[in-house]
Scaffold this active site. Structure first.
Site, PDB file in Angstrom:
ATOM      1  N   CYS A  85     -27.822  17.347   5.608  1.00  0.00           N
ATOM      2  CA  CYS A  85     -28.602  18.067   4.603  1.00  0.00           C
ATOM      3  C   CYS A  85     -28.182  17.643   3.199  1.00  0.00           C
ATOM      4  O   CYS A  85     -27.249  16.852   3.036  1.00  0.00           O
ATOM      5  CB  CYS A  85     -28.420  19.582   4.757  1.00  0.00           C
ATOM      6  SG  CYS A  85     -26.706  20.088   4.445  1.00  0.00           S
ATOM      7  N   CYS A  88     -24.522  17.891   2.197  1.00  0.00           N
ATOM      8  CA  CYS A  88     -23.650  16.780   2.630  1.00  0.00           C
ATOM      9  C   CYS A  88     -23.647  15.687   1.560  1.00  0.00           C
ATOM     10  O   CYS A  88     -22.586  15.183   1.173  1.00  0.00           O
ATOM     11  CB  CYS A  88     -24.144  16.178   3.942  1.00  0.00           C
ATOM     12  SG  CYS A  88     -24.154  17.306   5.333  1.00  0.00           S
ATOM     13  N   ASP A 501      22.647 -15.332  -4.656  1.00  0.00           N
ATOM     14  CA  ASP A 501      23.156 -14.565  -3.532  1.00  0.00           C
ATOM     15  C   ASP A 501      23.412 -15.576  -2.407  1.00  0.00           C
ATOM     16  O   ASP A 501      22.777 -16.631  -2.360  1.00  0.00           O
ATOM     17  CB  ASP A 501      22.088 -13.544  -3.113  1.00  0.00           C
ATOM     18  CG  ASP A 501      22.428 -12.873  -1.798  1.00  0.00           C
ATOM     19  OD1 ASP A 501      23.538 -12.353  -1.676  1.00  0.00           O
ATOM     20  OD2 ASP A 501      21.565 -12.898  -0.895  1.00  0.00           O
ATOM     21  N   ASP A 700      17.474 -12.013  -2.014  1.00  0.00           N
ATOM     22  CA  ASP A 700      16.395 -11.755  -1.060  1.00  0.00           C
ATOM     23  C   ASP A 700      16.461 -10.393  -0.407  1.00  0.00           C
ATOM     24  O   ASP A 700      15.527  -9.980   0.268  1.00  0.00           O
ATOM     25  CB  ASP A 700      16.407 -12.821   0.047  1.00  0.00           C
ATOM     26  CG  ASP A 700      17.567 -12.620   1.015  1.00  0.00           C
ATOM     27  OD1 ASP A 700      18.670 -12.231   0.553  1.00  0.00           O
ATOM     28  OD2 ASP A 700      17.370 -12.834   2.220  1.00  0.00           O
ATOM     29  N   ASP A 704      20.200  -6.734  -3.230  1.00  0.00           N
ATOM     30  CA  ASP A 704      20.123  -7.553  -4.446  1.00  0.00           C
ATOM     31  C   ASP A 704      19.229  -6.922  -5.517  1.00  0.00           C
ATOM     32  O   ASP A 704      19.254  -7.348  -6.677  1.00  0.00           O
ATOM     33  CB  ASP A 704      19.558  -8.951  -4.110  1.00  0.00           C
ATOM     34  CG  ASP A 704      20.447  -9.718  -3.142  1.00  0.00           C
ATOM     35  OD1 ASP A 704      21.679  -9.677  -3.329  1.00  0.00           O
ATOM     36  OD2 ASP A 704      19.913 -10.335  -2.213  1.00  0.00           O
TER      37      ASP A 704
END
Length: 805
Positions: A85, A88, A501, A700, A704
């Site tokens: 309807c 909606c 690292d 990574d 780190d």
């Protein structure tokens, strides 16, 4: 950025020079709730950080329009299911209109459709579908024919081309008349009609007011907002020439029929040349965003999904998390996901730059846009739309191209005050010529005024930095180096020290079996079979490395009769009625196994950064197996390159000093910071910075992330964690340390290119204005020079797209 701060991207049209971008930026920054705003003239895009509780995207769009520009919205049409309807339809419409980034939504109950206008930088098709589904209805994209920015830019190009051709046809006779009346060109034939002032008026008027309308509109909008831009200069200059010529034409009625003193050709030819410059500029702008187009072109267009037991081929935009997707050999993987069935090799070169396909099987993650080489795969979608790895890469590149390097702030500030100063110089030039140099000669003074106004247009200044940033970051992205912003692209060339690292950065990050030492009288194959069978039951990462290494040798493993893990010591197992002990010195001493004679060889392995484990069979020493995190093949070469560039290289790790120094020695690093706790890495970076060093931190892992954020430049290895990549300024997608040197090299090349552009843009205006004021530059020549300056700056920036790494 605090949690309630959001980011929006608006695509803006109507800007003509850097002064326009500067004005929009200032206007947006003054709005309540706006934290920061950047407007990129070359990309025609703005990035706004704002508090959604205070201000919204509609207000930004209205502000841009109030300033005299426009905002591009994309349109999407959906088929809606489940509506019964009008209530909606109203409910869905309200829900869509409340979505951040949606500017207008209309739902039609009869047609079961929804039309949505939205800002693609803030909302996506998936967001809209999800909102409709959350409201209890179904939604699917009706048409993929959305008018995107590329299409609009292509239309703009066609419009400029049409304007130029129309303007050229009308201006050419005027140029012919002008060229032929010089004494040294008197031999050129000229139709008598072209000397008639009213013919010239008829030719010049459409150019002045139809083609030149954009300059009048732009100038009006700028002046209405109490600022000035390039349009003001063009409108002033051409209008002065046109209306003065019109005045002379009216004055000539009833006197001479022909007048060579007219300046109709000045205004018409000027407008034609400026339109030609804009045509070149539009073409160059299109080329400079090629990197984004290439990345977008990597995406699959559709996906084969299983829904309700049926196989359906659906548009990529409709794939949702949890969908089961079939990928046949030779097809692109549509979205990021996890393999739930099948085995294949995938070509990930689009993401990593590595040409060797990667073997994948059940449980492995796959990335959207990679190519399935040889096996059938069934994948469960884990990331779709804007969350996929490729979409994130595109976002990073767009942000880098849209952001401003600090060097551009200078150009912005200058272009903001430039136009009023130029108008002042032009007026002084006119008065000087009219009252002092050539008293009473209005035509001569006017010509000099026009030349000054035209030569001074600050286009080249506005394009100098953003085009280089776009070309440089785009080229770097093709090699797997993603700069998160223009400021990072600029800062990188100042780096003096690179801190690496160890695990996963210098090394592969995964332990592998490196050494097998067997006692006399024991066969190696049998020894490895027993060790592998025992370790197969252990969940320890070192045990997994030993088992993988033994299986690679083609040795089949059995099941153990008994198995016991002894935490901190090792394992105990029974195989074929033989008792095995595998572990540390302490474990051997606990079971009274004589090992003194092998301690020297064990220490030698440990000095080389390896973890050695002793093996005893039935109470007697049988051998040693060693495991190590091996150095990446490219690490040594990468460190050598960095040192040749004059950079200090430091390795930082939480590992013990002996292992760390062994790894550092292998790759040629002399400075080592070892036994650092994760939370201490950022402090170590700060200590180096306190010594006056510019630090690039490369890592990574999650541990780190703080150090990456603290460093002057954080570089995350793309094979690492999302957290590390989020904290970093640059992502190195290939996981190869050579990318560090490449990133620094690309930064140096880009900054050199920007400096060249800025130098020539400044020098051009600095030299051009006095030359025009002194009367050595005809207005039409000034127009040609201005157009050439903008195009030359863009073409110089585009040289970065040919840089080889």
């Amino acid at each position: 950025m605090s949690q309630n701060i959001k980011e929006a991207n608006l695509q803006i049209t109507g800007m003509t020079c850097a002064a326009c971008a500067n004005r929009i930026e200032k206007g947006l920054k003054k709005m309540e709730g706006v934290e920061d705003a950047n407007v990129n003239f070359a990309l025609e895009k703005s990035t706004i950080k704002y508090n959604p509780d205070v201000v919204n995207i509609d207000a930004f769009q209205q502000k841009v329009r109030d300033l005299g520009y426009d905002v591009i919205s994309e349109k999407a049409e959906f088929t809606i299911t489940g509506m019964t309807c009008a209530a909606c339809a109203t409910r869905i419409e309200k829900g869509l209109n409340k979505l951040v980034g949606v500017t207008k939504a209309a739902v039609n109950l009869a047609l079961e459709s929804a039309a949505v206008e939205y800002d693609p930088g803030a909302a996506s098709v998936q967001d809209m579908i999800a909102r409709v589904e959350k409201l209890g209805y179904g939604a699917s994209l009706k048409s993929e024919k959305q008018e995107d920015v590329a299409e609009l830019r292509a239309k703009e190009l066609e419009t400029q081309k049409g304007k130029f051709i129309f303007s050229l046809i009308l201006s050419f006779p005027l140029l012919w008349a002008m060229v032929s009346h010089f004494s040294f060109t008197s031999f050129i034939w000229l139709p008598d009609m072209l000397m008639n002032p009213w013919v010239q008026f008829a030719l010049a008027t459409p150019v002045q007011f139809i083609i030149g309308k954009q300059f009048y509109v732009g100038a009006y909008k700028a002046l209405r907002n109490k600022s000035a831009n390039m349009d003001v200069l063009v409108a002033l200059g051409t209008s002065a020439a046109y209306f003065y010529s019109l005045y002379l034409s009216i004055s000539s009625i009833g006197t001479a029929a022909h007048m060579v003193e007219l300046y109709f050709e000045t205004s018409a030819v000027l407008i034609t040349l400026i339109i030609l410059g804009k045509l070149f500029e539009a073409k160059a702008k299109g080329r400079s965003s090629e990197a984004i187009k290439k990345l977008m072109g990597l995406q699959a267009k559709t996906a084969m999904v299983v829904r309700g037991g049926k196989e359906l081929e659906i548009p990529l935009e409709e794939v949702i998390v949890g969908d089961i997707i079939y990928v046949k050999p030779g097809e692109k993987v549509p979205v990021d996901g996890e393999i739930i069935e099948g085995r294949s090799a995938l070509d990930e070169s689009m993401l990593t730059g590595e040409s060797v396909p990667v073997d994948k099987t059940v449980g492995d993650n796959v990335i959207g846009a990679t190519i399935n080489k040889n096996g059938f795969l069934k994948i469960k979608a884990t990331k779709v739309g804007r969350d996929t790895a490729l979409a994130q890469i595109i976002k990073v590149v767009e942000e880098a191209q849209g952001s401003k390097a600090p060097i551009q702030r200078l150009a912005d500030q200058i272009s903001g005050i430039f136009v009023p100063i130029v108008v002042g110089i032009a007026v002084v030039t006119f008065l000087t010529w009219f009252f002092i140099v050539d008293p009473g000669n209005f035509a001569e003074a006017l010509e000099k005024l026009i030349a000054v106004l035209v030569i001074a247009c600050p286009c080249a200044l506005g394009l100098a930095t953003p085009t280089s940033i776009m070309a440089g970051s785009g080229r770097a992205a093709e090699f797997g180096i993603l700069f998160k912003g223009g400021e990072h692209l600029e800062t990188t060339h100042r780096i003096t020290t690179v801190v690496l690292d160890k695990t996963g950065t210098v090394t592969n990050g995964e332990p592998v079996l490196t050494d097998v030492l067997v006692a006399q009288g024991i066969e190696e194959k049998e020894f490895l079979r027993l060790v592998g069978t025992a370790e197969k039951q252990s969940e320890h990462p070192l045990a997994e490395a030993i088992v993988a290494g033994i299986r690679e040798k083609g040795i089949e493993l059995q099941d153990t009769a008994e198995f016991e893990a002894i935490p901190g010591y090792g394992i105990k197992a029974v195989i074929d009625e033989k008792e095995l002990l595998i572990g540390t010195r302490k474990l051997m001493k606990q079971y009274n196994v004589e090992i003194d004679f092998v301690l020297e060889s064990m220490e030698e392995l440990e000095r080389n950064g390896k973890t050695a484990m002793l093996v005893a069979i039935n109470g007697a020493y049988a051998g040693t197996v060693a495991v190590a995190d091996t150095v990446k093949d490219t690490s040594k070469e990468a460190v050598r390159r960095l040192r040749e560039m004059g950079l200090e290289v430091v390795m930082m790790t939480g590992d013990n000093r002996q292992t760390a120094e062994a790894i550092a020695k292998q790759v040629g690093i002399e400075s080592v910071i070892a036994e650092v706790l994760p939370e201490g890495k950022a402090d170590e970076v700060k200590k180096l910075q306190a010594l006056g060093k510019k630090i690039a931190m490369v890592g990574d892992g999650i541990n780190d992330a703080p150090a990456l954020a603290v460093a002057d430049i954080g570089m995350a290895i793309g094979t690492g964690t999302d957290v590390a990549m989020e904290a970093a300024d640059i992502t190195l997608m290939r996981g190869d340390l050579n990318s560090i040197a490449d990133a620094i090299f690309m930064s140096k090349k880009t900054i050199a290119n920007i400096k060249q552009n800025l130098f020539w843009a400044f020098a051009y205006n600095a030299m051009g204005i006095p030359v025009a004021a002194l009367g050595f530059l005809a207005p039409w020549l000034a127009g040609a020079a201005m157009a050439f300056s903008s195009v030359s700056v863009v073409l110089n920036a585009l040289r970065l797209q040919r840089v080889k790494l």
